[in-house]
Design a protein around this motif. Structure first.
Motif, short mmCIF file in Angstrom:
data_model
loop_
_atom_site.label_atom_id
_atom_site.label_comp_id
_atom_site.label_asym_id
_atom_site.label_seq_id
_atom_site.Cartn_x
_atom_site.Cartn_y
_atom_site.Cartn_z
N PHE A 280 0.84 -1.20 0.00
CA PHE A 280 0.00 0.00 0.00
C PHE A 280 0.88 1.25 0.00
CE2 PHE A 280 -2.44 3.42 1.92
CZ PHE A 280 -3.64 3.32 1.24
N ASN A 284 1.19 4.04 -3.05
CA ASN A 284 0.86 5.41 -2.66
C ASN A 284 2.09 6.32 -2.74
OD1 ASN A 284 -1.16 7.20 -1.90
ND2 ASN A 284 -0.81 6.92 0.30
N HIS A 293 -3.90 7.20 11.75
CA HIS A 293 -3.73 5.82 11.30
C HIS A 293 -2.49 5.18 11.95
CE1 HIS A 293 -6.26 6.34 7.36
NE2 HIS A 293 -6.89 6.73 8.45
N ASN A 328 -8.69 -3.35 1.60
CA ASN A 328 -7.86 -2.47 0.78
C ASN A 328 -8.54 -1.16 0.40
OD1 ASN A 328 -5.82 -4.42 0.70
ND2 ASN A 328 -6.69 -5.38 -1.13
N PHE A 330 -9.89 2.50 -0.12
CA PHE A 330 -9.31 3.79 0.23
C PHE A 330 -10.08 4.90 -0.48
CE2 PHE A 330 -7.18 2.27 -3.59
CZ PHE A 330 -7.20 3.38 -4.42
N ARG A 331 -9.83 6.10 -0.03
CA ARG A 331 -10.36 7.29 -0.70
C ARG A 331 -9.18 8.19 -1.04
NH1 ARG A 331 -12.07 7.59 4.66
NH2 ARG A 331 -11.00 9.16 5.93
N ARG A 353 -3.64 8.30 -1.28
CA ARG A 353 -4.66 7.32 -0.89
C ARG A 353 -4.75 7.29 0.64
NH1 ARG A 353 -3.36 2.10 -4.84
NH2 ARG A 353 -3.57 3.23 -6.82
N GLU A 354 -5.97 7.28 1.12
CA GLU A 354 -6.19 7.22 2.56
C GLU A 354 -7.11 6.04 2.85
OE1 GLU A 354 -8.34 10.22 5.45
OE2 GLU A 354 -6.35 10.97 4.89
N LEU A 355 -6.67 5.15 3.70
CA LEU A 355 -7.41 3.92 3.98
C LEU A 355 -8.76 4.21 4.62
CD1 LEU A 355 -4.53 1.68 5.37
CD2 LEU A 355 -5.85 1.25 3.30
N GLU A 356 -9.76 3.43 4.20
CA GLU A 356 -11.08 3.51 4.84
C GLU A 356 -11.05 2.83 6.21
OE1 GLU A 356 -13.64 5.10 3.84
OE2 GLU A 356 -13.44 5.42 1.69
N THR A 358 -8.28 0.83 9.12
CA THR A 358 -6.89 0.57 9.51
C THR A 358 -6.72 -0.79 10.19
OG1 THR A 358 -7.26 1.71 11.61
CG2 THR A 358 -6.37 3.01 9.78
#
Length: 547
Positions: A280, A284, A293, A328, A330-331, A353-356, A358
């Motif tokens: 990831f 990213n 996070h 996996n 993300f937004r 990318r930011e994980l929805e 953690t």
């Protein structure tokens, strides 16, 4: 061609175009007298090219086309002359035309009467639904295992005795060759390859019993990797005993579902998770994780490792590659350069990318070690290796086991604290996006540690000098740079920043985070914070402010 062939056509059996039969090499001749169509007596030659089957007959020894189920060994085709054969062929072609089969089938038979054909070595024929065809190579053991069915086809006497020849399943390095829709252990149908390492491969598969997706770790068919996998199975079973149905999921470790041996490959079946944290980060562009996070990751990792240590287990190989995301998703969030928000005409701001979610799981227990058992000399991946492993002293850990009762510690034998050091390196990597120690040389690695963590304590360096004198000079000082150190190596060490420069204490959460990492990254394992103590650090009671 065999007279039995024509007897089939003469009784009106439908003819279909098939692969032509190979002529047998054993052909017998005899002379007889016969009246022709004008009533004259002529000498004719009788050709019999279908001798009676032997006692070890296989599929070619059969009652013809459903004409009965008598003894296969006693069957003898009738002897006929050339004239009789020609008449039978003519009648067969006429019957074929009447049945609407066309004249092409008849021409095939007529042409085959005079064509010489040679039998291929080891090839036989059998009768299926009244026609000849090549016997398929089914890998059938010798002996009579075939019998005629009611419709004239040949069926196995005992189907369980027929074994299909297996194709090679390994490459030259002992890795299992993964192909889609391959059935493993008659239950797991492969979907795709998820990853590959020195241990083997991991594939996504469908459990056909429960119609669920799982991950199957297929170990290389090499003894040392098979032995390591048995250790991993032992560890996973120990973890599973605490939560057999994986209901609590409080330990954040991968959950074992099943294990077995498939074609000399030990297979470990676990729940299917997302990609590893390193992948990831890479996708990213090695952008650091948000501080909220990082706090969530740190709490889960410390929880997981604390549970392992309570079971007297040292993981020994903690790294981002061995931490899997559960999901996996993300937004995308914009990364606007400081001081340039929304400037007209400027390039579009970079997005990250930011994980929805953690939520993570710890994996890969192939090198996990019970503290009271044998300790390998070198463990851990280079970038996350503790200093006591680099300066290891080959067996002092045995003495430590007995001295723990006296609360004494001597030497540099590795144990639970090496996991704490690895966690410190991982947390810094989450904060910066880059590995803290990017090196492949022991002396350079120790020099970078001093640049990040400060000088080694005297007691620790003296113990290191006794075990690894090549790394030290007079006075137990690190012998850096050495005459063999390259210009680039010196440059890399000089560019290494201290922890205070990497994690700047700009606010409360950063100050607590810096203090926690400093306690994890201590040279002397006797003074390093334990993972259980780290969970009580004020860092986890501090609310992370918005980014």
């Amino acid at each position: 061609m065999s007279s039995a062939m024509y007897s089939q056509q003469a009784i009106g059996m439908p003819s279909t175009p098939t692969r032509k039969r190979k002529r047998l090499t054993q052909v017998s001749y005899s002379e007889v007298k016969e009246l022709d169509s004008e009533g004259k007596l002529r000498d004719v030659i009788v050709i019999d090219d279908t001798p009676p089957p032997s006692t070890s007959a296989t599929a070619s020894a059969s009652v013809v086309g459903g004409m009965g189920t008598g003894s296969i060994d006693n069957f003898m085709p009738p002897r006929r002359t050339r004239a009789q054969v020609a008449a039978a062929a003519k009648a067969a072609m006429s019957a074929t035309s009447t049945n609407g089969a066309g004249s092409s089938s008849g021409s095939v038979i007529a042409q085959s009467m005079n064509r010489k054909r040679k039998r291929e070595n080891g090839e036989d024929t059998f009768i299926s639904n009244g026609i000849y065809a090549k016997k398929p190579n089914l890998g059938i053991p010798t002996g009579r295992q075939w019998q005629p069915a009611d419709n004239g086809a040949i069926v196995p006497t005992n189907p369980s005795q027929i074994t299909q020849p297996q194709q090679p399943c390994d490459d030259k390095e002992g890795h299992y060759i993964v192909i889609p829709d391959d059935m493993i252990h008659n239950r797991y149908r492969t979907v795709r390859l998820l990853g590959q390492g020195t241990f083997g491969k991991v594939v996504e598969a469908i459990d056909t019993k429960f119609q669920t997706r799982v991950a199957v770790k297929i170990i290389r068919a090499i003894p040392k990797y098979r032995d390591a996998s048995k250790i991993e199975i032992r560890v996973l079973n120990r973890l599973k005993e605490r939560d057999p149905q994986n209901i609590q999921q409080v330990f954040k470790c991968i959950h074992l579902l099943e294990y077995f041996d498939h074609r000399n490959h030990i297979c470990i079946v676990t729940e299917l998770l997302g990609k590893c944290v390193y992948d990831f980060l890479k996708e990213n562009d090695f952008t650091p994780f948000p501080r909220l996070h990082i706090q969530s990751f740190a709490r889960q990792l410390l929880d997981s490792v604390a549970f392992l240590h309570s079971q007297r287990l040292v993981h020994t190989d903690l790294k981002p590659e061995n931490i899997l995301l559960v999901c996996n998703d993300f937004r995308l969030r914009p990364m606007v350069p400081a001081g340039l928000p929304g400037r007209r005409g400027s390039a579009a701001p970079k997005q990250r990318r930011e994980l929805e979610s953690t939520e993570i799981r710890l994996i890969d227990f192939g090198s996990a070690t019970f503290d009271e058992e044998y300790h390998s000399t070198v463990v851990s991946t280079r970038h996350y290796r503790a200093p006591e492993i680099i300066l290891g002293n080959y067996g002092i850990w045995i003495i430590n086991v007995f001295l723990e009762m006296l609360n004494e510690r001597i030497g540099l034998g590795w144990s639970f604290p090496c996991d704490a050091f690895s966690l410190g390196c991982i947390l810094v990597e989450f904060y910066t996006g880059q590995a803290l120690f990017q090196t492949h040389d022991n002396l350079e690695h120790l020099a970078m540690m001093e640049a990040v963590m400060g000088k080694m304590p005297d007691k620790f360096s003296r113990s290191g000098a006794r075990n690894k004198p090549e790394f030290f000079k007079e006075g137990a000082k690190l012998a850096w740079p050495s005459p063999k150190s390259t210009k680039q190596s010196k440059k890399d060490v000089k560019a290494t920043k201290s922890l205070g420069e990497i994690i700047q204490a700009t606010d409360t959460i950063n100050r607590h985070f810096l203090d926690l990492v400093r306690r994890l990254l201590i040279f002397d394992p006797a003074h390093r914070i334990t993972v259980a103590e780290a969970l009580k650090h004020p860092y986890f009671q501090t609310k992370v402010p918005p980014e």
